[in-house]
Design an enzyme around this catalytic site. Structure first.
Site, PDB file in Angstrom:
ATOM      1  CB  CYS A   1       2.761  12.107  -6.174  1.00  0.00           C
ATOM      2  SG  CYS A   1       4.261  11.135  -6.086  1.00  0.00           S
TER       3      CYS A   1
ATOM      4  CG  ASN B   1       4.574   7.230  -8.281  1.00  0.00           C
ATOM      5  OD1 ASN B   1       4.328   8.249  -8.940  1.00  0.00           O
ATOM      6  ND2 ASN B   1       4.450   7.172  -6.973  1.00  0.00           N
TER       7      ASN B   1
ATOM      8  CG  HIS C   1      -0.411   9.741  -8.102  1.00  0.00           C
ATOM      9  ND1 HIS C   1       0.519   9.861  -9.107  1.00  0.00           N
ATOM     10  CD2 HIS C   1       0.276   9.351  -6.992  1.00  0.00           C
ATOM     11  CE1 HIS C   1       1.713   9.560  -8.621  1.00  0.00           C
ATOM     12  NE2 HIS C   1       1.591   9.244  -7.352  1.00  0.00           N
TER      13      HIS C   1
END
Ligand code: ACO
Length: 321
Positions: free
Chosen positions: A114, A278, A248
């Site tokens: 990520c 996500n 993020h």
């Protein structure tokens, strides 16, 4: 005047298919209420059979090039953050280079889960500052729908697919705009908190994402907070100087935690997790693209980006648009 990188182009791509929490609740023991309360997610885009990290990344890159007023012929390097490449090799970046019709320059992938976009941004900035490249496409492209275990309600509800891209362009001219600094970290001793158990080098495993959600949550709040402090301290800036936090997009509770620490009102934090879930390395460039195009982020704004992901990897980047 030292050379620095300007953010001159932004692009995003989301697959057509939208999957709501209710749709997941029809086949899993979960509910819209549980997912919304714990994560802020209401829906996500899921790749169709034709969508891959390459096709989505190329689509986002084309939009970023158009925004920048550049063509593929102007690009010296393509760097892609992805954990879900189409093939072990060639790299997704090389496939995207070919899709864009580029035979020049160089291209490679970065595997930092990520945090992939922040790591790719930092790498691109180094090439620009050292004079090895002038215009660099920095892309995050992910199809987590192909690595989550769709029977594991603890993880599959959290992720979505998509791609985002930014064009970085070197300048020697005086001015305040550009990428001010980037800060990268990793700690392999925490590698088992969030991982995929398998890859082409280990076919004896299932290849599914595994996560200790609570531990990752704990690390995320602490490490992201120290990472934003680090970025501001490095530039002698304070929380009040930040125009926008573009984090993020993992979980609204993590995002709000960092926003609160910065003393930023929620309307200064760019949030897409509610609609995208996500999207790992794609989440920051997708959020940037959305907020630049709808006019929230303007020229001169100070933008703070941060991410944490499997590795553990984490980092931050501070840019003036
Ligand atoms: N629907 C309903 N119940 C669920 C679901 C679901 N989808 N998933 C888990 N549960 C249940 C669990 O089984 C557990 O039940 P039990 O108490 O009977 O055992 C209960 O809910 C609580 O589970 P926890 O995992 O403790 O729930 P928690 O409040 O920690 O929330 C979550 C889980 C949302 C995953 C949270 O830990 C989190 O967001 N962690 C961060 C992880 C993350 O964002 N990872 C993404 C990658 S890393 C990154 O990008 C930062």
């Amino acid at each position: 005047m030292a050379r620095r990188s300007l953010l001159v182009g932004f692009g995003g791509f989301l697959p057509d298919r939208v999957v709501t929490n209710d749709e997941l609740a029809a086949r899993l023991e979960t509910s819209d209420e549980w997912i919304k309360t714990r994560t802020g997610i209401t829906r996500r885009h899921i790749a169709g059979p034709q969508d891959t990290a390459t096709s989505m990344g190329a689509a986002a890159a084309r939009k970023a090039l158009e925004y920048a007023g550049l063509t593929a012929a102007d690009i010296d390097a393509v760097i892609v953050g992805t954990s879900t490449p189409d093939q072990a090799f060639p790299a997704t970046a090389v496939r995207i280079q070919a899709e864009l019709g580029m035979a020049q320059g160089f291209a490679f992938d970065i595997a930092a889960a990520c945090s992939g976009f922040i790591f790719a941004l930092a790498t691109a900035d180094s090439f620009i500052r050292s004079g090895q490249a002038r215009n660099v496409l920095v892309i995050g492209s992910e199809v987590y729908s192909r690595i989550v275990d769709w029977s594991d309600r603890g993880t599959c509800v959290l992720f979505g697919d998509g791609a985002g891209a930014v064009v970085l362009s070197g300048t020697d001219e005086a001015g305040k705009a550009g990428l001010l600094s980037t800060h990268l970290h990793s700690d392999g001793t925490a590698g088992d908190l969030l991982y995929v158990d398998g890859a082409v080098g280990r076919r004896d495993m299932s290849g599914h994402l595994k996560m200790s959600g609570r531990d990752v949550f704990r690390h995320a709040v602490a490490k992201l907070s120290s990472s934003v402090d680090e970025a501001l301290e490095a530039e002698g800036l304070s929380y009040s100087d930040v125009s926008w936090l573009v984090p993020h997009q993992a979980n609204i509770r993590i995002i709000e935690g960092v926003g609160k620490k910065l003393g930023l009102p929620p309307e200064r934090v760019v949030v897409t997790v509610d609609r995208h879930a996500n999207t790992s390395a794609a989440s920051i460039p997708l959020a940037l693209d959305e907020a630049v195009r709808d006019g929230r982020i303007k020229k001169g704004d100070l933008v703070l980006m941060e991410a944490l992901g499997g590795g553990l990897t984490w980092g931050s980047a501070l840019a003036r648009l």
